[in-house]
Scaffold this active site. Structure first.
Site, mmCIF file in Angstrom:
data_model
loop_
_atom_site.group_PDB
_atom_site.id
_atom_site.type_symbol
_atom_site.label_atom_id
_atom_site.label_comp_id
_atom_site.label_asym_id
_atom_site.label_seq_id
_atom_site.Cartn_x
_atom_site.Cartn_y
_atom_site.Cartn_z
ATOM 1 N N ASP A 175 0.819 -1.235 -0.041
ATOM 2 C CA ASP A 175 0.000 0.028 0.082
ATOM 3 C C ASP A 175 0.806 1.202 0.091
ATOM 4 O O ASP A 175 0.219 2.346 0.095
ATOM 5 C CB ASP A 175 -1.132 0.044 1.176
ATOM 6 C CG ASP A 175 -0.265 -0.254 2.457
ATOM 7 O OD1 ASP A 175 0.869 0.142 2.870
ATOM 8 O OD2 ASP A 175 -1.170 -0.713 3.355
ATOM 9 N N ARG A 197 1.183 7.242 0.220
ATOM 10 C CA ARG A 197 0.353 6.158 0.837
ATOM 11 C C ARG A 197 -0.940 5.853 0.124
ATOM 12 O O ARG A 197 -1.514 6.857 -0.102
ATOM 13 C CB ARG A 197 0.379 6.368 2.306
ATOM 14 C CG ARG A 197 -0.652 5.443 3.098
ATOM 15 C CD ARG A 197 0.044 4.032 3.208
ATOM 16 N NE ARG A 197 -0.694 3.113 4.160
ATOM 17 C CZ ARG A 197 -1.666 2.554 4.013
ATOM 18 N NH1 ARG A 197 -2.595 2.855 3.117
ATOM 19 N NH2 ARG A 197 -2.215 1.804 4.931
ATOM 20 N N ASP A 252 -5.576 -1.327 3.313
ATOM 21 C CA ASP A 252 -4.221 -1.676 4.305
ATOM 22 C C ASP A 252 -4.129 -2.946 3.855
ATOM 23 O O ASP A 252 -4.838 -3.934 3.329
ATOM 24 C CB ASP A 252 -5.049 -1.703 5.768
ATOM 25 C CG ASP A 252 -3.680 -1.962 6.543
ATOM 26 O OD1 ASP A 252 -2.658 -1.366 6.428
ATOM 27 O OD2 ASP A 252 -4.010 -2.207 7.944
ATOM 28 N N THR A 253 -2.767 -3.251 3.461
ATOM 29 C CA THR A 253 -2.219 -4.649 3.181
ATOM 30 C C THR A 253 -1.355 -5.275 4.333
ATOM 31 O O THR A 253 -0.869 -4.464 5.142
ATOM 32 C CB THR A 253 -1.613 -4.541 1.785
ATOM 33 O OG1 THR A 253 -0.269 -3.609 2.189
ATOM 34 C CG2 THR A 253 -2.281 -3.968 0.725
ATOM 35 N N GLU A 273 1.663 -6.238 6.489
ATOM 36 C CA GLU A 273 2.850 -5.565 6.635
ATOM 37 C C GLU A 273 4.022 -6.678 6.095
ATOM 38 O O GLU A 273 4.148 -7.871 6.448
ATOM 39 C CB GLU A 273 3.325 -5.326 8.144
ATOM 40 C CG GLU A 273 2.127 -4.436 8.623
ATOM 41 C CD GLU A 273 2.271 -2.997 7.837
ATOM 42 O OE1 GLU A 273 3.359 -2.616 7.242
ATOM 43 O OE2 GLU A 273 1.375 -2.065 8.221
ATOM 44 N N ARG A 289 3.980 11.068 4.537
ATOM 45 C CA ARG A 289 3.704 10.646 3.209
ATOM 46 C C ARG A 289 2.641 11.120 2.586
ATOM 47 O O ARG A 289 1.615 11.552 3.108
ATOM 48 C CB ARG A 289 3.441 9.085 3.293
ATOM 49 C CG ARG A 289 4.537 8.217 3.786
ATOM 50 C CD ARG A 289 4.168 6.714 4.181
ATOM 51 N NE ARG A 289 3.161 6.668 5.095
ATOM 52 C CZ ARG A 289 2.721 5.404 5.309
ATOM 53 N NH1 ARG A 289 3.211 4.351 4.929
ATOM 54 N NH2 ARG A 289 1.662 5.410 6.328
#
Length: 172
Positions: free
Chosen positions: A41, A55, A60-61, A63, A106
């Site tokens: 992501d 970002r 959300d992916t 980690e 970001r």
């Protein structure tokens, strides 16, 4: 290199000089060059001549590069998918909505890429693959893409493609 707030103000100034209110940036797509993929992501891109972290909004992916967490299940697959769609040295479009920077400085943006001459919303595609979940919705509850992404997540779940069936502290 982390983007500094001064760089963001410079980027805003350039866009304002090109004829528009600050709000006019909302919903417009800006062409940038992908430098590399950080994880599922987050990417690095060249924006107005500066290498910045981007970002991807509303997803959300798992980690793979968190300093205090091990590599999570399906994290490598999510990263590989992102690398396949947002290739190094390719061009993608960023679309801003709401806050422009996160707490890590970001850029926050929707990412669009071309595939077979068709623009695709990256977050929708990675959700449909089951490698990301809709996330950060409390900050973007009025996002014009929220319903679209929630529908993609439902489709992925119905097809039993959901590889990342976790919910974190930042959700709803």
């Amino acid at each position: 290199m982390k983007i500094k707030k001064e760089i963001w103000h410079y980027i805003e100034k350039i866009y304002l000089l090109k004829g528009g209110e600050k709000e006019a940036m909302e919903g417009k797509k800006y062409l940038v060059k992908v430098v590399r993929v950080i994880d599922g992501d987050t990417i690095k891109a060249i924006v107005e001549g500066e290498e910045v972290s981007v970002r991807i909004l509303l997803i959300d992916t798992p980690e793979i590069v968190h300093p205090r967490k091990p590599i999570e299940k399906y994290g490598l697959e999510a990263s590989k998918f992102t690398k396949e769609k947002l290739k190094e040295n390719s061009y993608v479009y960023l679309e801003f909505e709401g806050s422009k920077l996160d707490i890590y400085n970001r850029l926050l943006a929707h990412v669009w890429y071309k595939e077979k001459d068709k623009l695709k919303l990256f977050s929708e595609e990675i959700i449909l693959e089951g490698l990301a979940i809709v996330s950060f919705t409390r900050f973007y509850s009025n996002s014009k893409y929220l319903e679209r992404l929630l529908e993609a997540e439902l489709v992925a779940k119905q097809l039993k493609k959901i590889a990342a069936p976790y919910r974190r502290y930042n959700d709803q």
